[in-house]
Design a protein around this motif. Structure first.
Motif, PDB file in Angstrom:
ATOM      1  N   TYR A  47      -6.912  61.421 -20.226  1.00 28.85           N
ATOM      2  CA  TYR A  47      -6.268  61.604 -21.528  1.00 28.85           C
ATOM      3  C   TYR A  47      -5.393  62.858 -21.539  1.00 28.85           C
ATOM      4  CZ  TYR A  47      -9.520  58.104 -23.426  1.00 28.85           C
ATOM      5  OH  TYR A  47     -10.221  56.944 -23.695  1.00 28.85           O
ATOM      6  N   THR A  50      -6.366  68.794 -25.537  1.00 25.97           N
ATOM      7  CA  THR A  50      -5.905  70.190 -25.519  1.00 25.97           C
ATOM      8  C   THR A  50      -7.060  71.186 -25.554  1.00 25.97           C
ATOM      9  OG1 THR A  50      -5.699  70.181 -27.941  1.00 25.97           O
ATOM     10  CG2 THR A  50      -3.731  69.615 -26.654  1.00 25.97           C
ATOM     11  N   SER A  69      -3.659  63.783 -23.802  1.00 27.64           N
ATOM     12  CA  SER A  69      -3.657  64.285 -25.177  1.00 27.64           C
ATOM     13  C   SER A  69      -4.670  65.407 -25.400  1.00 27.64           C
ATOM     14  CB  SER A  69      -3.958  63.138 -26.148  1.00 27.64           C
ATOM     15  OG  SER A  69      -5.212  62.524 -25.832  1.00 27.64           O
ATOM     16  N   THR A 110      -8.000  64.790 -28.783  1.00 25.32           N
ATOM     17  CA  THR A 110      -7.466  66.121 -28.487  1.00 25.32           C
ATOM     18  C   THR A 110      -8.567  67.129 -28.165  1.00 25.32           C
ATOM     19  OG1 THR A 110      -7.481  66.751 -30.831  1.00 25.32           O
ATOM     20  CG2 THR A 110      -5.458  65.743 -29.962  1.00 25.32           C
ATOM     21  N   SER A 114      -6.125  58.719 -28.568  1.00 24.50           N
ATOM     22  CA  SER A 114      -5.507  59.978 -28.133  1.00 24.50           C
ATOM     23  C   SER A 114      -6.362  61.171 -28.553  1.00 24.50           C
ATOM     24  CB  SER A 114      -4.093  60.106 -28.714  1.00 24.50           C
ATOM     25  OG  SER A 114      -3.260  59.056 -28.275  1.00 24.50           O
TER      26      SER A 114
END
Length: 368
Positions: free
Chosen positions: A176, A180, A178, A154, A152
């Motif tokens: 993904y 950000t 996840s 980020t 995951s």
């Protein structure tokens, strides 16, 4: 009766990628392709020469402005999953011709792929592959990240601003949820860099997308972006390392895509050391002589693991054991790609199948 010649322009290809292509399918196609390539090398499922992936060595011609590469390949079976009316429908033979500008160029590498008709030996389709090279490379990197990287991530950090990086960013973000933060680092501020950032920010408005220009050395912003990254992708023509491998955090995954000659390199020898001298590659024999990072580290074939071996065997057994060995060898993982001709066959064939299914995309020219 001979079928008409299908011509897919760059606009046609972009339309198919945007409207008809499932990102998961292109990654799965690359997985099956790499498995087939490695299987041919170790003799899995091979009964004759016709059963093998045939990839003659890449040829190069030189002009004052370009190096032009010729990459033929034949796949003995379908990996695109398209419908077959006969045994020959799923088999693909193709050759890609791509020119690499000596001054860097803009807008990707000019490339064209000829897809042959297995029954007649004639050209079935002419496909503008300028954008497809970037797409198939991005799919290979996403596959490697899925096999070796964090589950995951980020924060992703990418070096470069061409089509390669655009497709890497898009495919990683699509794969993904996840993610950000996405940081893109380029060696200069230019229109291409600004356009890339604007397009990604428009397509992914909820993400934090940052651009950094690497004009000054040392650059604390670059160090910060590398230290924060769960996944790093490089797609440049650099002859010098792009970052200090000591900055990488434990558990990070790196995809090295740009270098394809011994004089080119995007990472320092410390990266290979941190990976425990255990590097995953698209094709071992090619990387040993073409990848500057591998040549610098004086790696041997036994130090390299082909990604097709990690795919082979489904969800357990050999795949999981080999993947565990790679991840246990060091505190970071590395995938190095110089490009495999079979990838070009598959991605072009997939575009042809999508166009044939649509029936309206592309130009059809009748043979005399």
């Amino acid at each position: 009766m001979t079928s008409p010649l299908l011509i897919l322009s760059g606009e046609d290809v972009n339309h198919l990628v945007q409207t008809a292509l499932d990102p998961r399918e292109v990654v799965q196609c690359m997985a099956r392709t790499f498995e087939l390539v490695s299987g041919s090398e170790i003799g899995v499922g091979v009964n004759s020469e016709h059963d093998r992936v045939q990839q003659p060595p890449r040829l190069t011609t030189l002009s004052s402005k370009h190096s032009t590469l010729y990459m033929p390949c034949r796949l003995p079976t379908s990996v695109t999953g398209g419908p077959s009316q006969s045994d020959e429908d799923g088999i693909h033979t193709a050759i890609k011709v791509v020119s690499v500008s000596r001054d860097g160029g803009d807008g990707g590498l000019p490339g064209t792929t000829l897809v042959l008709d297995e029954r007649t030996g004639g050209v079935k389709a002419v496909v503008n592959s300028r954008g497809l090279t970037a797409l198939r490379n991005a799919a290979g990197s996403v596959l490697a990240t899925q096999l070796l990287g964090p589950t995951s991530p980020t924060h992703v950090t990418l070096f470069g601003a061409g089509l390669q990086i655009k497709q890497h960013a898009r495919l990683l973000i699509q794969t993904y949820p996840s993610i950000t933060h996405c940081t893109i680092i380029n060696r200069s501020a230019n229109t291409r860099f600004d356009t890339l950032l604007a397009e990604l920010r428009t397509e992914f408005p909820k993400l934090s997308i940052e651009g950094i220009v690497s004009t000054s050395t040392p650059n604390p912003e670059i160090e910060s972006a590398v230290r924060a990254a769960d996944v790093i992708c490089t797609a440049t023509s650099s002859t010098q390392p792009l970052f200090d491998s000591a900055w990488l955090k434990s558990g990070a995954h790196v995809n090295l895509i740009g270098s394809y000659t011994p004089a080119m390199r995007e990472a320092d020898p410390g990266l290979i050391k941190r990976a425990g001298r255990r590097v995953v590659v698209d094709e071992a024999k090619a990387c040993l002589v073409e990848a500057g990072e591998i040549v610098d580290a004086e790696l041997l074939e036994r130090d390299l693991v082909e990604i097709g071996v990690l795919v082979h065997g489904g969800e357990g057994g050999e795949r999981e054991a080999e993947r565990a060995k790679v991840k246990a060898a060091g505190d970071v993982t590395v995938f190095k790609s110089v490009g495999v001709g079979a990838q070009d066959v598959v991605i072009a064939a997939l575009m042809v199948e999508l166009a044939e299914k649509d029936g309206k995309i592309g130009t059809r020219v009748a043979y005399d």
